[in-house]
Design a protein around this motif. Structure first.
Motif, mmCIF file in Angstrom:
data_model
loop_
_atom_site.group_PDB
_atom_site.id
_atom_site.type_symbol
_atom_site.label_atom_id
_atom_site.label_comp_id
_atom_site.label_asym_id
_atom_site.label_seq_id
_atom_site.Cartn_x
_atom_site.Cartn_y
_atom_site.Cartn_z
ATOM 1 N N PRO A 262 0.835 -1.347 0.037
ATOM 2 C CA PRO A 262 -0.010 0.066 0.063
ATOM 3 C C PRO A 262 0.898 1.256 0.024
ATOM 4 O O PRO A 262 0.416 2.412 -0.416
ATOM 5 N N TRP A 263 2.083 1.211 0.581
ATOM 6 C CA TRP A 263 2.942 2.352 0.465
ATOM 7 C C TRP A 263 3.534 2.839 -0.723
ATOM 8 O O TRP A 263 3.755 3.814 -1.018
ATOM 9 N N ARG A 264 3.342 1.907 -1.809
ATOM 10 C CA ARG A 264 3.957 2.315 -3.000
ATOM 11 C C ARG A 264 2.862 2.509 -4.137
ATOM 12 O O ARG A 264 3.326 2.644 -5.436
ATOM 13 N N VAL A 265 1.494 2.515 -3.744
ATOM 14 C CA VAL A 265 0.604 2.738 -4.850
ATOM 15 C C VAL A 265 0.560 4.077 -5.404
ATOM 16 O O VAL A 265 0.578 4.153 -6.826
ATOM 17 N N THR A 266 1.116 5.079 -4.802
ATOM 18 C CA THR A 266 0.903 6.363 -5.388
ATOM 19 C C THR A 266 1.855 6.595 -6.276
ATOM 20 O O THR A 266 1.643 7.039 -7.499
ATOM 21 N N ALA A 267 3.164 6.236 -5.771
ATOM 22 C CA ALA A 267 4.096 6.256 -6.725
ATOM 23 C C ALA A 267 4.021 5.379 -7.894
ATOM 24 O O ALA A 267 4.475 5.746 -9.058
ATOM 25 N N PHE A 268 3.629 4.137 -7.862
ATOM 26 C CA PHE A 268 3.386 3.085 -8.994
ATOM 27 C C PHE A 268 2.474 3.923 -9.930
ATOM 28 O O PHE A 268 2.626 3.650 -11.197
ATOM 29 N N GLU A 269 1.379 4.524 -9.361
ATOM 30 C CA GLU A 269 0.378 4.810 -10.445
ATOM 31 C C GLU A 269 0.763 6.098 -11.131
ATOM 32 O O GLU A 269 0.549 6.328 -12.465
ATOM 33 N N ARG A 270 1.503 6.969 -10.495
ATOM 34 C CA ARG A 270 1.951 8.097 -11.311
ATOM 35 C C ARG A 270 3.217 8.121 -12.352
ATOM 36 O O ARG A 270 2.956 8.345 -13.356
ATOM 37 N N LEU A 271 3.942 6.678 -12.045
ATOM 38 C CA LEU A 271 4.942 6.328 -12.990
ATOM 39 C C LEU A 271 4.246 5.532 -14.190
ATOM 40 O O LEU A 271 4.722 5.740 -15.326
ATOM 41 N N LEU A 272 3.268 4.689 -13.945
ATOM 42 C CA LEU A 272 2.634 3.945 -15.183
ATOM 43 C C LEU A 272 1.695 5.234 -15.977
ATOM 44 O O LEU A 272 1.832 5.083 -17.179
ATOM 45 N N TRP A 273 1.244 6.221 -15.349
ATOM 46 C CA TRP A 273 0.609 7.193 -16.117
ATOM 47 C C TRP A 273 1.715 8.077 -17.033
ATOM 48 O O TRP A 273 1.448 8.533 -18.128
ATOM 49 N N ARG A 274 3.088 8.482 -16.331
ATOM 50 C CA ARG A 274 3.879 9.043 -17.054
ATOM 51 C C ARG A 274 4.421 8.255 -18.094
ATOM 52 O O ARG A 274 4.949 8.717 -19.178
ATOM 53 N N ALA A 275 4.846 6.847 -17.999
ATOM 54 C CA ALA A 275 5.644 6.161 -18.911
ATOM 55 C C ALA A 275 4.501 5.581 -20.105
ATOM 56 O O ALA A 275 5.176 5.646 -21.274
ATOM 57 N N CYS A 276 3.296 5.593 -19.801
ATOM 58 C CA CYS A 276 2.367 4.937 -20.877
ATOM 59 C C CYS A 276 1.544 5.968 -21.345
ATOM 60 O O CYS A 276 0.684 5.695 -22.150
ATOM 61 N N ARG A 277 1.867 7.297 -20.930
ATOM 62 C CA ARG A 277 1.303 8.497 -21.668
ATOM 63 C C ARG A 277 -0.561 8.382 -21.575
ATOM 64 O O ARG A 277 -1.006 8.690 -22.646
ATOM 65 N N GLY A 278 -0.785 7.596 -20.472
ATOM 66 C CA GLY A 278 -2.322 7.410 -20.498
ATOM 67 C C GLY A 278 -2.857 6.412 -21.171
ATOM 68 O O GLY A 278 -4.306 6.189 -21.262
#
Length: 820
Positions: free
Chosen positions: A169-185
């Motif tokens: 649960p501590w890594r959810v925010t960073a994980f979601e942010r990196l997915l959005w930036r790497a995959c461009r939505g």
């Protein structure tokens, strides 16, 4: 007795150790620890201890606390030690395998449960099951529609792929942010918490994991998502595309989880059985191995003879125990089957022997008080037997109260009566264990406090009329001019002992209870307790000086009787012993009839040092001034004798042997000096004549400096120590006044109320009085009086005769707390 033990050379430890023998000194210091005889056995014991440590850690990890050894097993023989080593290693290996299998099963079961939760939560996003029995109907496109609904496949131009798994649960925010930036939505990510927490195998803590389901288009984006998931240590699970496959997978997971749960339960049961075996055998094994290791370490300090067929050890042994040592050696030789018996040989030596003072459960507490100051030198006078009486008595002088002493006595009596109870002996509270070890000391302190409480006539600060009072108020009223008007204008009346019948002699025992009603009660007790403290203090110090005579006679230092004891006792008695004489003489000579003309002892004592007389302060007896002058001169004359007598005597004795050598006579040894002897004497020691490097060479400057320090300390200490005993007076008055304040401000208020209200109020008032009495007067005041009594014995009493520069006899024994 310094004895040499000739031990057999055998593979198993000799069972004779532990019979009052000290640890032998290092007789082979030049031999490396890795080259000694029993180094292999010591290493084997250390390896077994490592195995035992692992087993103990496993027990504690399972929530089991290893208990103490139920009995005291003997040190094992070599064959038995090998059996213990084999069984312990076998249990350790079983524990490792079972623990590893259990961890693997737990990890597999956790993965299956996480996978099951992922599939269940994923169905909420990928499918919407229709109600049973309802016909399919067309639906409009909406953001809320399921992604994989078969009716919507016709609107999808590309195949949708999924990545599902769990993340911390501590890594959810960073994980979601990196997915959005790497995959461009170009993805849809859904996160939801798992319904139940699960254990993290790395840290062992319980965590509520987060389930994620990511839908994407395109294989390149999928590779990016999987790489990012690996970087965030996500557990990724395969996600079936069709709903039928997901249903089959869920059914299979249920079956696997059920089977793994059964296997894991059986593994836990087997692990519990192995831990039971370990908990049962480990305490005994540890005691046996520690005993065996201790014996081998001692044997490594022994030396071999020339033929290397026997061990030689030099130990201190009490003469009374020599027979037991010989019997133990004989028994060890018989049990080992040796054809040559072990034997003991007494060796003369000039080394200072250790001190062994045999105690029992009654005297151990008093001996501990003395040992805390310093262990007695060999055959020195031991102050502990005298402290059995003087310590509780001096404590009771400061703590004199019948009620408080009775409470302390009953508390100690309870501990004495139930001293064999394991619940009392095995307490973990350090303060409680201190009280329990000193239960007999507390018992005597309480008994003596009851005695002094009757002398002070105080019970919870109130006087008790055991006998009729010796003062008569009625006689005073009949033989005086007390009228009604006189009584109305004089709230305080004075009883005159010179009037016949008013005072009929001293009270039979202790203080007359009528003094508790007098306004000058404190002034009377001040004078009484102050003089009592001075008298007891001087008697106590004089007794300490007299005990030094036994040391001088035992060590055959008769010159110290003339050069030290007599100057010390003359200085003490000529000054302060004379003060005691003045106190008793004034008590005997002056009565109530002539008390107004009684002179002041303090003025006389001051004039004694000034060699003067005061005309206003009448002498106590004829010729008092010349007698005081003679006593002061004697005291001053004893100082140079005490300062120079011993150094000059030693200097003369040191010069006498040189004169004998010059005339061709043999030089004798000094006092206490003997030629050293040992069965392990080196060849160069024999060739050099046997002179040890520790031979005494008297240094006159050092002796004079030591005697000067002793003289200054004694002469000034007689003044300061006498004043120090006034703490008996101060603490006794403080205890009495504090007890009276507690009664006046707390308990008396409970008796003020009337009728029903007074009885109700008395209950909490008495509870508060009882708590304050125990907390303040018993605990705090008792501890204060104990510490002051301890100081009076250590500083004022023991330093008059006690050196305390010895060391205890520490026999080789197996400590009872082997686990610690």
């Amino acid at each position: 007795c310094l004895g040499c033990l000739f031990l057999r050379d055998a593979e198993s430890p000799n069972p004779m150790w532990g019979h009052g023998l000290t640890v032998p000194p290092q007789l082979n210091p030049k031999v490396s620890p890795f080259q000694r005889r029993f180094v292999g056995e010591v290493r084997r014991c250390e390896e077994m201890e490592k195995t035992f440590t692992f087993l103990q850690q496993e027990l504690r990890g399972a929530g089991r606390v290893p208990g103490p050894c139920p009995e005291s097993p003997r040190a094992p023989a070599a064959r038995e030690a090998l059996r213990v080593q084999e069984q312990s290693e076998q249990l350790a290996q079983e524990l490792r395998e079972v623990t590893r299998n259990r961890a693997s099963l737990r990890g597999r079961l956790r993965d299956l449960r996480q996978y099951l939760h992922v599939l269940r939560e994923g169905q909420r996003f990928t499918s919407l099951p229709a109600p049973l029995g309802s016909p399919p109907r067309p639906r409009a496109l909406s953001e809320r529609e399921p992604i994989l609904d078969p009716s919507l496949h016709q609107h999808l131009e590309r195949k949708i792929n999924f990545v599902a798994g769990v993340i911390h649960p501590w890594r959810v925010t960073a994980f979601e942010r990196l997915l959005w930036r790497a995959c461009r939505g170009y993805l849809v990510a859904s996160f939801v918490e798992m319904p139940e927490p699960m254990e993290d195998l790395a840290t062992g803590e319980s965590i509520t994991w987060v389930i994620f389901l990511i839908s994407y288009w395109g294989e390149q984006i999928g590779q990016k998502i999987r790489k990012i998931s690996d970087c965030f240590h996500c557990q990724v699970y395969p996600y079936p595309e069709s709903e039928a496959s997901r249903t089959d997978t869920i059914t299979g997971l249920h079956s696997q989880i059920q089977d793994l749960s059964v296997v894991l339960e059986e593994t836990e049961q087997y692990l519990a059985q192995v831990l039971d075996k370990v908990a049962l055998a480990l305490p005994t094994w540890r005691v046996q191995v520690q005993k065996m290791k201790a014996i081998y370490l001692i044997l490594n300090q022994c030396s071999f003879d020339v033929t290397e067929k026997c061990l030689i050890a030099e130990v201190w042994c009490p003469v009374r125990d020599l027979t037991q040592v010989q019997d133990a050696l004989r028994q060890g030789s018989y049990q080992s089957g040796s054809s040559v018996e072990c034997f003991v040989q007494r060796v003369p030596t000039s080394e200072s022997p250790p001190t062994l003072i045999r105690t029992n459960k009654f005297t151990a507490g008093f001996q501990s008080i003395v040992d805390a100051y310093g262990v007695a030198s060999y055959q020195e006078v031991n102050p502990a037997p005298y402290a059995i009486i003087t310590f509780p008595f001096i404590f009771a002088i400061m703590f004199g109260d019948v009620g408080h002493g009775l409470l302390m006595f009953l508390f100690a009596l309870w501990m004495v009566l139930y001293e064999d109870s394991p619940r009392l002996r095995q307490g973990t509270n350090e303060i409680w264990l201190t009280f329990f070890e000193g239960r007999y000391l507390i018992l005597l302190m309480g008994a003596f406090s009851i005695y002094t409480g009757f002398i002070y006539n105080e019970c919870f600060s109130k006087a008790t009329a055991i006998f009729p009072s010796a003062w008569s108020v009625a006689t005073m009223a009949n033989h005086s001019s007390w009228s009604s008007a006189y009584l109305a204008t004089h709230p305080m009346l004075t009883l005159d002992p010179n009037v016949t019948g008013v005072f009929r002699g001293p009270y039979p025992f202790g203080i007359d209870p009528i003094w508790s009603l007098a306004t000058n009660h404190l002034n009377f007790l001040n004078s009484f307790k102050m003089k009592m403290s001075v008298v007891l203090g001087i008697v106590h110090m004089s007794f300490g000086v007299v005990l030094g005579v036994f040391n001088h006679l035992h060590f055959q230092q008769r010159h110290r009787l003339v050069l030290e004891f007599f100057p010390e006792i003359i200085f003490l008695l000529a000054l302060f012993g004379y003060l005691v004489f003045l106190i008793f003489y004034k008590w005997i000579k002056f009565s109530a009839a002539d008390s107004l003309v009684a002179p002041s002892i303090l003025i006389h004592f001051i004039d004694m040092f000034l060699f003067t007389s005061n005309a206003e302060n009448l002498p106590l007896y004829p010729g008092q001034v010349p007698v005081q002058m003679v006593l002061v001169v004697l005291a001053l004359a004893s100082v140079p004798v005490l300062l120079l007598g011993t150094p000059l005597y030693q200097w003369c004795r040191q010069r006498a042997p040189r004169t004998l050598v010059a005339t061709g006579e043999q030089e004798p040894l000094l006092e206490g000096q003997e030629a050293g002897n040992s069965v392990n004497a080196a060849k160069e020691d024999v060739e050099s004549g046997g002179h040890s490097p520790n031979a005494k060479h008297l240094d006159f400057a050092e002796i004079f400096m030591h005697q000067a320090i002793h003289t200054i300390e004694y002469c000034l200490g007689c003044v300061s120590n006498t004043a120090s005993y006034l703490r008996l007076w101060a603490l006794s008055l403080a205890h009495a006044q504090l007890s009276e304040v507690l009664w006046t401000m707390v308990m008396r208020n409970g008796f003020v109320g009337l009728s029903y209200v007074g009885g109700v109020v008395l209950v909490p008032v008495f509870a508060a009085f009882a708590v304050l009495t125990v907390a303040i007067l018993l605990v705090m005041e008792g501890l204060s009086a104990f510490l002051h009594a301890l100081r009076l014995h250590w500083v004022e009493f023991q330093n008059k005769f006690y050196v305390g520069a010895g060391y205890k006899l520490c026999p080789f024994a197996f400590a009872p707390d082997t686990w610690e």
